[in-house]
Design an enzyme around this catalytic site. Structure first.
Site, short mmCIF file in Angstrom:
data_model
loop_
_atom_site.label_atom_id
_atom_site.label_comp_id
_atom_site.label_asym_id
_atom_site.label_seq_id
_atom_site.Cartn_x
_atom_site.Cartn_y
_atom_site.Cartn_z
CG HIS A 151 5.12 0.99 3.02
ND1 HIS A 151 4.55 2.13 2.54
CD2 HIS A 151 4.58 0.79 4.25
CE1 HIS A 151 3.70 2.62 3.43
NE2 HIS A 151 3.69 1.81 4.47
NE ARG A 172 2.22 6.11 9.10
CZ ARG A 172 1.20 5.51 8.50
NH1 ARG A 172 1.31 4.24 8.11
NH2 ARG A 172 0.06 6.14 8.31
CG HIS A 213 -0.18 0.19 2.51
ND1 HIS A 213 0.60 -0.81 3.06
CD2 HIS A 213 -0.05 1.25 3.36
CE1 HIS A 213 1.16 -0.39 4.17
NE2 HIS A 213 0.80 0.88 4.37
CG ASP A 227 1.58 4.97 4.87
OD1 ASP A 227 1.23 3.79 5.03
OD2 ASP A 227 2.70 5.41 5.18
#
Ligand code: SIN
Length: 288
Positions: free
Chosen positions: A257, A272, A109, A111
Site C-alpha cells: 500500500h 493502526r 510497502h 508493513d
C-alpha cells in the site's frame, strides 16, 4: 448483573461490494465495536482471503475495542521503531499535518517486511480526514506475480531478498524507541506462498527491500527497479477514499500500500493495530 454485549453479526448480514476485480471490497452490515461472533469472523476471513483488503465505514472504536478486534485475528505486533504509548504499545499513530516532515507509508510497502516474522495484517482506522485527498492505494501482489512472464516467475522463485528497516525508519523515528535495540533486517523469498490460500505472491517492496542476495549489485538494482515499477501498475490496484471512522483491514502477505500525502497543510489522523505473522516461505508444490 450486566446483560451480555450483543455480537456484531447477531442481527445483521454482511454485505460485500468489490472495488475492483483484483483487490478491495467494502463491507457493511457489521459493527466492529462489538465482539465478533464466530460466524461473522468466518465470513470476514473468507471475504478477506478473496479481496485482500476490506474497508468498513462509520466504525467509532476505542483503543480497547480496536485491539480486541485485531486480537480476533491473531497476536498483536509491536512496531520495531515508532514511538509507543506506555498504555497501548500496540497502537501505531498515523498522522500528517502542517508541521510533520513525513507521513507513514508514503512509499509502496508491505508493513514491516524488515521483521523476520513480518505482520500478517494491519487494521487502520482514520479518525480525522482532510477536506480532500489523503487516499490510500492498495496493490495485489498475487496479480503482480501473475502479470509476470513464466520465465520471469521461474527465475524469481529461487531468489532471496534482503529487507532492511534502518534506511526507512532512522530519518522518521530516530533510534529512541527501538523495540529490539537495533533496526530490524531480514531475508525473505522474493516469491512467497500465502499460508492460507496457497497462492504465490511477489514479496519485494520499495520501502524495505534493498537487494537480491543471489545477484551482483548492478543486476539486483536493475531487477528491483523493474519489480517496483511493475507492482505500481494501476490494474493491480484499488484506491480507498477515507471518511472519518473508516477502517481498512489489509493482508500484508499478498498486498502493498501507499499513503498519498497530497493534503498539506491539512491534518489526517488515525490509529493502526497490526497483527503478528509468521516467517514467509515459498513452497513450489503448494498451489491453490
Ligand atoms: C500505513 O502504512 O500503515 C499508513 C497507511 C495510510 O496512512 O493510509
Amino acid at each position: 448483573m450486566s446483560s451480555p454485549v450483543p455480537s456484531a453479526a447477531a442481527s445483521t448480514a454482511l454485505r460485500i461490494e468489490p472495488l475492483t476485480p483484483a483487490i478491495g471490497a467494502e463491507v457493511s452490515g457489521v459493527d466492529l465495536a462489538r465482539p465478533l461472533d464466530d460466524a461473522a469472523l468466518d465470513a470476514l476471513r473468507d471475504a478477506w482471503a478473496r479481496h485482500l483488503v476490506l474497508f468498513f465505514r462509520d466504525q467509532d472504536l476505542t483503543f480497547e475495542q480496536h485491539k480486541a478486534l485485531g486480537h480476533r485475528f491473531g497476536e498483536l505486533h509491536i512496531h520495531p521503531a515508532a514511538p509507543k504509548d506506555a498504555e497501548h504499545p500496540e497502537i501505531l499513530v498515523v498522522h500528517g499535518d502542517d508541521k510533520v516532515e513525513f507521513v507513514a507509508g508514503s512509499l509502496w510497502h508491505s508493513d514491516v517486511s524488515c521483521d523476520v516474522e513480518p505482520p500478517m495484517a494491519s487494521m487502520l482506522r482514520i479518525e480525522q480526514v482532510p477536506s480532500s485527498g489523503g487516499d490510500t492505494l492498495f496493490a495485489s501482489m498475487y496479480a503482480a506475480y501473475e502479470g509476470l512472464s513464466d520465465r520471469m516467475q521461474r527465475m524469481l522463485c529461487g531468489l532471496t531478498a534482503v529487507h532492511e528497516g534502518e534506511q526507512y525508519y532512522r530519518g522518521r523515528y530516530g533510534a529512541g524507541d527501538l523495540r529490539d535495540g537495533s533496526y530490524p533486517s531480514a531475508e525473505h523469498p522474493v516469491i512467497r506462498t500465502h499460508p492460507v490460500t496457497g497462492r504465490p505472491a511477489l514479496y519485494v517492496n520499495e520501502g524495505f527491500t534493498t537487494r537480491i542476495k543471489e545477484l551482483p549489485l548492478a543486476e539486483s538494482d536493475a531487477l528491483l527497479a523493474f519489480l517496483f515499477r511493475h507492482c505500481a501498475r494501476p490494474d493491480y490496484h484499488c484506491r480507498f477514499q477515507w471518511r472519518a471512522n473508516s477502517i481498512a483491514f489489509w493482508d500484508n502477505r499478498c498486498t502493498q500500500h501507499l499513503a498519498i500525502w497530497d493534503y498539506y497543510p491539512e491534518t489526517r489522523h488515525g490509529y493502526r493495530v497490526t497483527i503478528q505473522g509468521d516467517a514467509p516461505f515459498y513452497d513450489p508444490d503448494r498451489r491453490p
